[in-house]
Scaffold this motif. Structure first.
Motif, PDB file in Angstrom:
ATOM      1  N   ILE A   1     -34.042  32.832 -10.964  1.00 31.56           N
ATOM      2  CA  ILE A   1     -35.174  33.839 -10.641  1.00 31.56           C
ATOM      3  C   ILE A   1     -35.334  34.309 -12.112  1.00 31.56           C
ATOM      4  O   ILE A   1     -34.302  34.717 -12.933  1.00 31.56           O
TER       5      ILE A   1
ATOM      6  N   LEU B   1     -35.842  32.977   0.664  1.00 31.36           N
ATOM      7  CA  LEU B   1     -36.401  33.199  -0.444  1.00 31.36           C
ATOM      8  C   LEU B   1     -36.824  34.400  -0.687  1.00 31.36           C
ATOM      9  O   LEU B   1     -36.596  35.219  -1.869  1.00 31.36           O
TER      10      LEU B   1
ATOM     11  N   ILE C   1     -39.317  33.276  -8.628  1.00 26.88           N
ATOM     12  CA  ILE C   1     -38.206  32.153  -8.181  1.00 26.88           C
ATOM     13  C   ILE C   1     -38.722  30.871  -8.438  1.00 26.88           C
ATOM     14  O   ILE C   1     -39.994  30.485  -8.209  1.00 26.88           O
TER      15      ILE C   1
ATOM     16  N   LEU D   1     -35.616  37.431  -3.346  1.00 25.27           N
ATOM     17  CA  LEU D   1     -36.430  38.197  -4.456  1.00 25.27           C
ATOM     18  C   LEU D   1     -36.364  39.687  -4.219  1.00 25.27           C
ATOM     19  O   LEU D   1     -36.240  40.420  -5.367  1.00 25.27           O
TER      20      LEU D   1
END
Ligand SMILES: CC(C)(COP(=O)(O)OP(=O)(O)OC[C@H]1O[C@@H](n2cnc3c(N)ncnc32)[C@H](O)[C@@H]1OP(=O)(O)O)[C@@H](O)C(=O)NCCC(=O)NCCS
Length: 293
Positions: free
Chosen positions: A6, A198, A70, A202
């Motif tokens: 990230i 995901l 990401i 984040l």
């Protein structure tokens, strides 16, 4: 897919041509790579998949936001194997390279914010566009009542569409209308990478960063001027104390709940870019910051 990583882009001035997709932005604009990648994901998800106009995707908040992107390391074929047509023998093997592909993004909008959206309101490009007293939801249910804006709210909304100022908001279930909050938004993961946690990664990254830098967005009167800080209403200097908000697409409420956000019942439901939204909040403990030397 290798382990995703990230990247963070802290607030920065951005010269963005709103009508153009990311790939057509002028090279001379020197747009930071991380932001270009965030916009590539946002265009794929919001513009191509959800039919939001390209020109509404970038907004005046983007330069003052922190953005996270990401990336997945993916192996891509850049030239296929070449074989001898008669013997089938490989003359040149397949050529591939590992590339970092942007696959998800989220942004954090600092306070101050425009007033909370109106219950049943219809917003396009951040502007309230329905002035009638009811609106029919897309599923054909009973029309939702829309309270007309007072002249004070109209003035607030007008000022908010440029640079928002610190003004008291209506109290809701999880927000007293006064406490400074930061807003997470534009959460998107490209289609083929969904369902792997995901989005959660984040949101956690953004929340953790903010917990560790709680005063990052706290204003100083020297920078903004006292008239913008709500001090004329007898307020104290706004300080962030761990409150996050998001305007969640109704279909994505579960994803935000997984990260600890709760729906604010009093905020109700409204339409943004033709998509039903609700307000959600998350409260975290802030971490004491290391003293600057
Ligand atoms: C919403 C979105 C960002 C979720 O991304 P993701 O990486 O798939 O999410 P995660 O894998 O971290 O999922 C978190 C949880 O939410 C659930 N979830 C995710 N998207 C969902 C959806 N559209 N509907 C219902 N549940 C959903 C997942 O099942 C998961 O719960 P589980 O662990 O119990 O299965 C992604 O679906 C997306 O980009 N959608 C289109 C854009 C959008 O709606 N953005 C949100 C704007 S508010």
């Amino acid at each position: 897919m290798g382990t995703p990583f990230i990247a963070l882009l802290e607030p920065t001035p951005l010269a963005w041509e709103r009508a153009l997709p990311p790939a057509s932005q002028p090279a001379s604009a020197s747009i930071p790579r991380t932001f270009l990648d965030a916009m590539t994901v946002r265009s794929e998800v919001f513009v191509q998949e959800q039919n939001i106009p390209q020109s509404n995707e970038f907004d005046p908040d983007d330069p003052r936001c922190a953005h996270w992107v990401i990336y997945a390391s993916v192996n891509q074929t850049i030239a296929p194997a070449v074989t001898d047509p008669t013997t089938g023998e490989v003359i040149r093997p397949r050529q591939s390279e590992t590339k970092s592909l942007p696959i998800g993004t989220v942004r954090l909008v600092p306070f101050p914010h425009p007033p909370h959206p109106r219950k049943g309101g219809v917003y396009v490009d951040g502007e309230l566009i329905n002035t009638t007293t009811t609106t029919t939801p897309p599923n054909g249910d009973t029309p939702l009542p829309v309270q007309p804006l007072t002249s004070q709210e109209q003035e607030q909304a007008r000022r908010a569409s440029t640079i928002p100022t610190f003004t008291p908001d209506r109290p809701t279930t999880l927000h007293d209308g006064r406490e400074p909050y930061v807003k997470l938004g534009r959460l998107a993961v490209t289609k083929e990478f969904r369902g792997r946690g995901l989005a959660g990664q984040l949101v956690r990254t953004a929340v953790d960063w903010m917990r560790k830098h709680p005063s990052y967005f706290d204003p100083s009167p020297a920078e903004r001027g006292f008239e913008h800080l709500g001090m004329e209403q007898g307020g104290t200097l706004p300080r962030w104390n761990g409150l996050f908000c998001c305007h969640a697409q109704v279909d994505a409420v579960r994803a935000w709940e997984k990260s600890g956000f709760q729906v604010d019942q009093e905020m109700g439901e409204w339409m943004e870019e033709g998509i039903p939204h609700v307000g959600m909040f998350l409260r975290v403990q802030v971490e004491p910051e290391a003293k600057q030397v």
